[in-house]
Scaffold this active site. Structure first.
Site, mmCIF file in Angstrom:
data_model
loop_
_atom_site.group_PDB
_atom_site.id
_atom_site.type_symbol
_atom_site.label_atom_id
_atom_site.label_comp_id
_atom_site.label_asym_id
_atom_site.label_seq_id
_atom_site.Cartn_x
_atom_site.Cartn_y
_atom_site.Cartn_z
ATOM 1 C CB CYS A 36 -40.828 6.489 -28.139
ATOM 2 S SG CYS A 36 -41.368 7.953 -29.287
ATOM 3 C CG ASP A 60 -22.378 -27.427 -7.469
ATOM 4 O OD1 ASP A 60 -22.616 -28.199 -8.509
ATOM 5 O OD2 ASP A 60 -21.199 -27.047 -7.083
#
Length: 526
Positions: free
Chosen positions: A45, A479
């Site tokens: 399950c 960046d």
């Protein structure tokens, strides 16, 4: 590795006890991250299964459904344990098992066999089988078989495809193998699986009609798959792919829309469409957001049914559907300066890519130029060198291959000569196989190979690691836009200071990068 119940008191094992508590709480956050095997009933399950919890001595926890299959267990008919997002481990980790799972989901075993899988990973089939069995509880064949079974169940319950077509679209080599596997895993025949799904839809639609006559839910499955195609939809496959909540699909769609190339892609706030090359041939994929669920609706036009599994795997990576968003947000929100950005955008995703070679070209073209400038250059490149194909009744363009760019790109590309030389050189290496940029690459090794290429610097290597190999812990402090976003939030804008501050965000610095980029973009739009 399987968490077992070998001790007299299984709860004395901290790992077992943690998972057992999650199972008792029926905590859906753990669905897909591990499997609960119940040996007293012979089923496995998802952790959130609503059934009565089993006693600890009857439970074994598995990392994969394949390991549960190998232990002789079948899937629970009530909780459908494979109808959930995949484990975030396969993106987070960089070990052999995780890299193998990325390739297995992409259908490599079906196309190239275990020897091909092992060759891509740089090991012998025997060693690969030994490692996967020890780490995941099942070898590559069993793992691929479990993946085929899950794909088959989704197609049986969510489309009106012929059962024989479902078999081959799922990667099975024969109808008999398909029937035997589905019966072994789900204890039902393929037709019985389809009939039970239709019955669930009918009962749910009736219940909804009784409580809210104006609602229309007959088109959804219990696991979120879409309704069956209608007349005139032959050759079209539609599926709903679940995501781990919370899911900021709008952020990914916006990212793609900002970078969309005319002729190759069409993107908007809640949908994305593009052409791409798959192992069998060209394809068209359309992806749309789902209003009431953390999921995506996918419509695919394929050259061959065998391309379905690799397409699904690539869409899942593109939208980062399996990310453990709650764990990521919890770590990042612990920084009081970053916390408001997390609260404003829970479940942010790190976009992946559909074609690694294409992303390499995009990254190289985009070095040190704005996003609009890069998009203009890439659109021209695609228009001049891309192959024109007929898909869904229209002529469309495929992004050019690395081989075509290596041969003809010098006459099309514009900009500094050094950058053009780098692009041509890298495309030649990609086409010849001297440079391999792919999701299964070991991240450190790929980074070293990229940095050894003249013209490729740390930003490009880090960006490709983020989007191709799904590196979760990359902070691109070089960046400028990212640093501008940091400054806008009140974080250090100096690269060295920002890197030092970012150590507290590990192992999720790539997701912090997404928040900083998003902040910078929102500043430009206001």
């Amino acid at each position: 590795m399987v968490t077992t119940t070998a001790t007299a008191d299984p709860l004395a094992d901290p790992a077992f006890a943690e998972r057992y508590r999650a199972m008792l709480a029926r905590d859906a956050r753990f669905d897909g991250q591990f499997i609960t095997g119940v040996h007293s009933t012979g089923i496995y399950c998802r952790p959130s299964c609503p059934a009565a919890p089993p006693k600890p001595r009857n439970v074994t926890f598995y990392r994969t459904a394949a390991a549960a299959h190998e232990a002789g267990l079948r899937a629970c008919k009530r909780c459908l344990p494979d109808a959930v997002p995949g484990s975030p481990e396969w993106d987070l980790d960089d070990d052999l098992a995780a890299r193998a799972m990325r390739l297995i989901a992409d259908g490599v075993v079906e196309r190239e066999g275990v020897p091909g899988l092992a060759r891509r990973l740089g090991y012998t089939p025997r060693h690969l089988t030994r490692v996967l069995t020890a780490e995941l509880g099942a070898g590559p064949l069993a793992l691929a078989r479990a993946h085929r079974a899950q794909t088959a169940r989704a197609l049986l319950t969510s489309t009106s495809m012929r059962v024989s077509d479902v078999a081959f679209a799922s990667g099975f080599g024969s109808i008999r193998q398909f029937n035997d596997t589905v019966r072994a895993v789900y204890e039902r025949s393929p037709l019985e699986l389809r009939a039970s799904a239709r019955a669930r839809r009918g009962s749910r639609a009736s219940a909804t009609a009784t409580s809210a006559p104006t609602a229309n839910t007959a088109g959804t499955e219990a696991d979120g798959a879409t309704s069956t195609p209608g007349p005139g939809d032959a050759g079209v496959i539609r599926l709903r792919l679940p995501a781990r909540a919370p899911f900021d699909s709008a952020g990914v769609f916006a990212w793609l829309a900002t970078r969309a190339l005319a002729g190759v892609e069409v993107a908007a706030g809640d949908r994305y469409e593009r052409t791409l090359a798959l192992p069998t041939g060209p394809a068209l994929v359309r992806v749309a957001a789902v209003d009431d669920a953390p999921a995506l609706d996918v419509e695919a036009h394929l050259a061959g049914l065998a391309d379905l599994a690799p397409l699904v795997a690539r869409v899942r990576r593109l939208f980062d559907l399996d990310a453990d968003a709650e764990a990521i947000d919890a770590v990042l929100a612990a920084d009081p300066v970053l916390a408001p950005a997390i609260a404003a955008c829970p479940g942010i995703r790190m976009p992946g890519c559909l074609d690694p070679h294409e992303l390499v070209v995009r990254a190289l073209v985009g070095q040190q130029v704005s996003v609009p400038a890069a998009r203009t250059a890439l659109t021209r490149l695609a228009a001049d060198l891309g192959e024109t194909v007929e898909l869904a009744g229209r002529r469309r363009t495929l992004f050019p291959t690395a081989a075509v760019i290596a041969e003809h790109g010098a006459g099309v590309l514009r900009g500094p000569a050094a950058r053009i030389r780098t692009i041509i050189d890298v495309c030649g290496r990609l086409a010849s196989g001297d440079l391999v940029v792919a999701p299964e690459r070991e991240r450190g090794e790929l980074r070293s190979e990229l940095l050894a290429v003249p013209g490729i610097g740390p930003w490009t290597a880090g960006y490709l690691a983020m989007r191709v190999t799904r590196e979760p812990d990359e902070l691109l402090v070089s960046d400028l836009a990212l640093r501008n976003g940091a400054a806008r939030l009140g974080l250090p804008s100096d690269a060295k200071a920002l890197a030092a501050r970012g150590t507290a965000w590990a192992p999720w610095r790539s997701y912090a990068s997404m928040h900083l980029w998003r902040t910078a973009a929102s500043a430009l739009s206001t």
